[in-house]
Design a protein around this motif. Structure first.
Motif, PDB file in Angstrom:
ATOM      1  N   ALA A   1      75.680  21.054  46.011  1.00 60.92           N
ATOM      2  CA  ALA A   1      74.302  20.554  45.674  1.00 60.92           C
ATOM      3  C   ALA A   1      73.487  21.638  45.566  1.00 60.92           C
ATOM      4  CB  ALA A   1      73.970  19.742  46.963  1.00 60.92           C
ATOM      5  N   VAL A   2      73.368  22.862  46.402  1.00 54.87           N
ATOM      6  CA  VAL A   2      72.396  23.931  46.256  1.00 54.87           C
ATOM      7  C   VAL A   2      72.913  24.714  44.896  1.00 54.87           C
ATOM      8  CG1 VAL A   2      71.689  26.057  47.149  1.00 54.87           C
ATOM      9  CG2 VAL A   2      72.464  24.450  48.654  1.00 54.87           C
ATOM     10  N   LEU A   3      73.961  24.692  44.217  1.00 52.73           N
ATOM     11  CA  LEU A   3      74.172  25.398  43.180  1.00 52.73           C
ATOM     12  C   LEU A   3      74.020  24.727  42.061  1.00 52.73           C
ATOM     13  CD1 LEU A   3      77.770  26.915  44.145  1.00 52.73           C
ATOM     14  CD2 LEU A   3      75.595  27.861  44.210  1.00 52.73           C
TER      15      LEU A   3
ATOM     16  N   ALA B   1      71.638  22.218  41.962  1.00 55.89           N
ATOM     17  CA  ALA B   1      70.026  21.721  42.070  1.00 55.89           C
ATOM     18  C   ALA B   1      69.454  22.289  40.886  1.00 55.89           C
ATOM     19  CB  ALA B   1      69.565  22.251  43.342  1.00 55.89           C
ATOM     20  N   PRO B   2      68.778  21.509  39.983  1.00 56.89           N
ATOM     21  CA  PRO B   2      68.001  21.642  38.699  1.00 56.89           C
ATOM     22  C   PRO B   2      66.822  22.706  38.713  1.00 56.89           C
ATOM     23  CG  PRO B   2      67.316  19.517  39.507  1.00 56.89           C
ATOM     24  CD  PRO B   2      68.333  19.908  40.555  1.00 56.89           C
ATOM     25  N   ASP B   3      66.181  22.848  40.180  1.00 51.15           N
ATOM     26  CA  ASP B   3      64.840  23.583  40.303  1.00 51.15           C
ATOM     27  C   ASP B   3      64.844  24.181  41.429  1.00 51.15           C
ATOM     28  OD1 ASP B   3      63.544  21.777  41.997  1.00 51.15           O
ATOM     29  OD2 ASP B   3      63.539  20.385  40.347  1.00 51.15           O
ATOM     30  N   SER B   4      64.004  25.304  41.710  1.00 47.55           N
ATOM     31  CA  SER B   4      63.964  26.167  42.973  1.00 47.55           C
ATOM     32  C   SER B   4      63.381  25.014  44.254  1.00 47.55           C
ATOM     33  CB  SER B   4      62.983  27.144  42.882  1.00 47.55           C
ATOM     34  OG  SER B   4      61.754  26.512  42.518  1.00 47.55           O
ATOM     35  N   GLU B   5      62.628  24.198  43.867  1.00 54.53           N
ATOM     36  CA  GLU B   5      62.122  23.227  45.200  1.00 54.53           C
ATOM     37  C   GLU B   5      63.449  22.412  45.742  1.00 54.53           C
ATOM     38  OE1 GLU B   5      59.023  19.740  46.044  1.00 54.53           O
ATOM     39  OE2 GLU B   5      58.772  21.117  44.186  1.00 54.53           O
ATOM     40  N   ARG B   6      64.139  21.822  44.764  1.00 48.35           N
ATOM     41  CA  ARG B   6      65.293  21.243  45.256  1.00 48.35           C
ATOM     42  C   ARG B   6      66.411  22.151  45.667  1.00 48.35           C
ATOM     43  NH1 ARG B   6      65.375  16.423  40.216  1.00 48.35           N
ATOM     44  NH2 ARG B   6      63.931  18.099  39.262  1.00 48.35           N
ATOM     45  N   ARG B   7      66.694  23.020  45.106  1.00 44.30           N
ATOM     46  CA  ARG B   7      67.740  24.161  45.808  1.00 44.30           C
ATOM     47  C   ARG B   7      67.277  24.273  47.181  1.00 44.30           C
ATOM     48  NH1 ARG B   7      67.790  26.667  40.395  1.00 44.30           N
ATOM     49  NH2 ARG B   7      66.164  28.088  41.064  1.00 44.30           N
ATOM     50  N   HIS B   8      66.028  24.804  47.489  1.00 43.89           N
ATOM     51  CA  HIS B   8      65.684  25.106  49.038  1.00 43.89           C
ATOM     52  C   HIS B   8      65.699  23.908  49.540  1.00 43.89           C
ATOM     53  CE1 HIS B   8      62.924  25.751  52.201  1.00 43.89           C
ATOM     54  NE2 HIS B   8      63.002  26.913  51.857  1.00 43.89           N
ATOM     55  N   ALA B   9      65.352  22.629  49.177  1.00 46.24           N
ATOM     56  CA  ALA B   9      65.609  21.530  49.916  1.00 46.24           C
ATOM     57  C   ALA B   9      67.151  21.279  50.391  1.00 46.24           C
ATOM     58  CB  ALA B   9      65.033  20.072  49.162  1.00 46.24           C
TER      59      ALA B   9
ATOM     60  N   ALA C   1      69.360  23.405  50.309  1.00 49.57           N
ATOM     61  CA  ALA C   1      69.882  24.777  51.327  1.00 49.57           C
ATOM     62  C   ALA C   1      69.857  24.081  52.780  1.00 49.57           C
ATOM     63  CB  ALA C   1      69.280  25.974  50.935  1.00 49.57           C
ATOM     64  N   GLN C   2      69.073  23.127  53.045  1.00 50.05           N
ATOM     65  CA  GLN C   2      68.667  22.988  54.322  1.00 50.05           C
ATOM     66  C   GLN C   2      69.803  22.306  54.895  1.00 50.05           C
ATOM     67  OE1 GLN C   2      66.075  24.482  55.448  1.00 50.05           O
ATOM     68  NE2 GLN C   2      65.643  25.002  53.415  1.00 50.05           N
ATOM     69  N   ALA C   3      70.828  21.524  54.246  1.00 45.52           N
ATOM     70  CA  ALA C   3      71.989  21.118  54.984  1.00 45.52           C
ATOM     71  C   ALA C   3      73.058  22.105  55.211  1.00 45.52           C
ATOM     72  CB  ALA C   3      72.492  20.059  53.802  1.00 45.52           C
TER      73      ALA C   3
ATOM     74  N   LEU D   1      72.153  32.563  44.620  1.00 43.38           N
ATOM     75  CA  LEU D   1      73.074  31.656  44.019  1.00 43.38           C
ATOM     76  C   LEU D   1      74.614  32.081  43.743  1.00 43.38           C
ATOM     77  CD1 LEU D   1      70.916  29.655  41.367  1.00 43.38           C
ATOM     78  CD2 LEU D   1      71.784  28.986  43.757  1.00 43.38           C
ATOM     79  N   LEU D   2      74.504  33.470  43.523  1.00 42.14           N
ATOM     80  CA  LEU D   2      75.807  34.219  43.103  1.00 42.14           C
ATOM     81  C   LEU D   2      76.306  34.448  44.403  1.00 42.14           C
ATOM     82  CD1 LEU D   2      77.640  35.394  41.288  1.00 42.14           C
ATOM     83  CD2 LEU D   2      76.406  37.489  41.379  1.00 42.14           C
ATOM     84  N   GLU D   3      75.400  34.799  45.466  1.00 41.10           N
ATOM     85  CA  GLU D   3      76.147  35.161  46.922  1.00 41.10           C
ATOM     86  C   GLU D   3      76.766  33.916  47.404  1.00 41.10           C
ATOM     87  OE1 GLU D   3      75.012  38.469  49.213  1.00 41.10           O
ATOM     88  OE2 GLU D   3      76.023  38.964  47.160  1.00 41.10           O
ATOM     89  N   LEU D   4      75.789  32.750  47.207  1.00 42.17           N
ATOM     90  CA  LEU D   4      76.384  31.550  47.918  1.00 42.17           C
ATOM     91  C   LEU D   4      77.618  31.094  47.470  1.00 42.17           C
ATOM     92  CD1 LEU D   4      75.988  29.104  49.929  1.00 42.17           C
ATOM     93  CD2 LEU D   4      74.570  28.077  48.082  1.00 42.17           C
ATOM     94  N   ALA D   5      77.852  31.200  45.938  1.00 40.14           N
ATOM     95  CA  ALA D   5      79.047  30.879  45.128  1.00 40.14           C
ATOM     96  C   ALA D   5      80.078  31.937  45.742  1.00 40.14           C
ATOM     97  CB  ALA D   5      78.896  30.861  43.766  1.00 40.14           C
ATOM     98  N   ASP D   6      79.809  32.949  45.884  1.00 42.37           N
ATOM     99  CA  ASP D   6      80.942  33.946  46.318  1.00 42.37           C
ATOM    100  C   ASP D   6      81.381  33.630  47.873  1.00 42.37           C
ATOM    101  OD1 ASP D   6      82.400  36.336  45.183  1.00 42.37           O
ATOM    102  OD2 ASP D   6      82.088  36.840  47.294  1.00 42.37           O
TER     103      ASP D   6
END
Length: 296
Positions: A101-103, A105-113, A115-117, A265-270
Motif C-alpha cells: 500500500a505504501v509502495l 500510493a499515488p502521492d506523498s500524502e497517501r504514502r505517509h498515511a 506508512a502508519q500501518a 520507497l527503494l529502501e522499503l521495497a528492499d
C-alpha cells in the motif's frame, strides 16, 4: 515437525490468498475480560491478578485442548486446530499488504498515511517517511507479526503462538493500558521482551546470511560496544540497527550507487525483499528439522 511445517505453509498461503480472513483475528475478548475484572467487586487486586495470569491461562487452556484433540481421529482435529490458532495469532494485519500500500500510493500524502500501518502499535507516534524509520518499523512489525509467532509455534505449538500474541497485546498495545496498573504493565512489557529475545537474534542471524554478512556483523558488534550491555540483555534495539545496515548494503550492492539509500520507497521495497529471504531461511530450517525427525 512435518505437520508443523505444513501448518505454517497453509497459514502463509491463506494469509496471501484470502486477505478478507484477517477480520477473524479479533482479540477484543481480552479487553472484555480485563474490564470485567476491573469493574467486578471493587477489589483493586482483581484486574492486576487477571492481567498477570491471563497469558498463562490462555496457554494452559490451548495446550490442554490441543492435547485432547491429538488423541481424536489420528490427530487430524489437532492439526486443524493448530492451523487455526496459528492463523489467528499471525498478523493481525498482513505486513506484505501494508508495504504494498505504501509502495503503490499515488502521492506523498497517501504514502505517509499508508506508512502508519507499518508501526508495531497504532498508538505509537506518527512514523516519519524516512528510510531509517520505515526500515526499523517494518522489521519490528515483522518480528511481532511473523517471526515471534512462528518461533513459539515451532517450539511450543499452538499454545505458544497464542500466548505470545496475548502477551504482545497486553504488554505493548496502549489500548489495554487503561485496564492494568503500571506494575502489571511493566511486567507484561518485560515478558514481551523475553519472548522476543530468541526470535530477534535468529532474525539477526538470518539477516546476516541473506544480505551483507560483514556489514551486519560489524554493525552488531558496534551496537553492543556502544551500549556496553553485552549480547545477553533484553535490549533488542540492535535489530533496527542491523536492519538498516543490511538493507543499505543490499541496496548499494544491487543498484551500484550509494545515493539509493536516501530513497524511502527503494529502501522499503528492499526491506520487504530481505524479510522474504529471512522467512525462506526460517522455513528451510524447519524443513530440515522435519526431515531429521522423519529420518529417526
Amino acid at each position: 515437525m512435518a505437520q508443523t511445517l505444513l501448518a505454517i505453509l497453509l497459514v502463509l498461503v491463506c494469509t496471501h490468498a484470502l486477505p478478507d480472513l484477517d477480520r477473524v483475528r479479533d482479540f477484543s475478548w481480552l479487553r472484555g475480560i480485563l474490564r470485567r475484572w476491573t469493574q467486578a467487586g471493587g477489589d483493586p487486586a482483581r484486574p492486576r491478578f487477571a492481567a498477570a495470569l491471563l497469558p498463562l491461562l490462555v496457554f494452559a487452556a490451548c495446550a490442554l485442548l490441543d492435547l485432547v484433540l491429538g488423541h481424536v481421529l489420528f490427530g487430524l482435529p489437532a492439526f486443524a486446530f493448530g492451523v487455526g490458532v496459528l492463523f489467528w495469532s499471525w498478523g493481525p494485519r498482513d505486513l506484505e499488504t501494508d508495504i504494498e500500500a505504501v509502495l503503490k500510493a499515488p502521492d506523498s500524502e497517501r504514502r505517509h498515511a499508508a506508512a502508519q500501518a507499518l508501526r508495531p502499535d497504532p498508538a505509537l507516534a506518527a512514523l516519519p517517511f524516512e528510510p531509517a524509520a520505515l526500515i526499523e518499523a517494518t522489521f519490528a512489525s515483522a518480528l511481532s507479526r511473523w517471526f515471534g509467532v512462528l518461533f513459539w509455534f515451532v517450539v511450543l505449538g499452538p499454545a505458544g503462538a497464542l500466548a505470545y500474541r496475548v502477551v504482545q497485546l497486553l504488554g505493548r498495545h496502549a489500548s489495554f493500558a487503561a485496564d492494568m496498573d503500571a506494575g502489571q504493565r511493566r511486567l507484561l512489557e518485560r515478558t514481551a521482551l523475553v519472548l522476543d529475545w530468541a526470535p530477534a537474534h535468529l532474525v539477526a542471524m538470518a539477516l546476516a546470511l541473506v544480505s551483507d554478512f560483514d556489514a551486519v556483523i560489524r554493525t552488531w558488534r558496534a551496537y553492543h560496544a556502544a551500549h556496553g550491555r553485552g549480547y545477553f540483555t533484553l535490549d533488542l534495539g540492535f535489530l533496527g540497527a542491523l536492519a538498516r545496515s543490511g538493507v543499505d548494503a543490499d541496496v548499494v550492492a544491487g543498484d551500484g550507487y550509494a545515493g539509493d539509500v536516501a530513497d524511502p520507497l527503494l529502501e522499503l521495497a528492499d526491506a520487504r525483499t530481505v524479510l522474504r529471504r529471512i522467512l525462506v531461511v526460517w522455513l528451510a530450517v524447519v524443513a530440515l528439522l522435519a526431515l531429521a525427525d522423519l529420518a529417526r
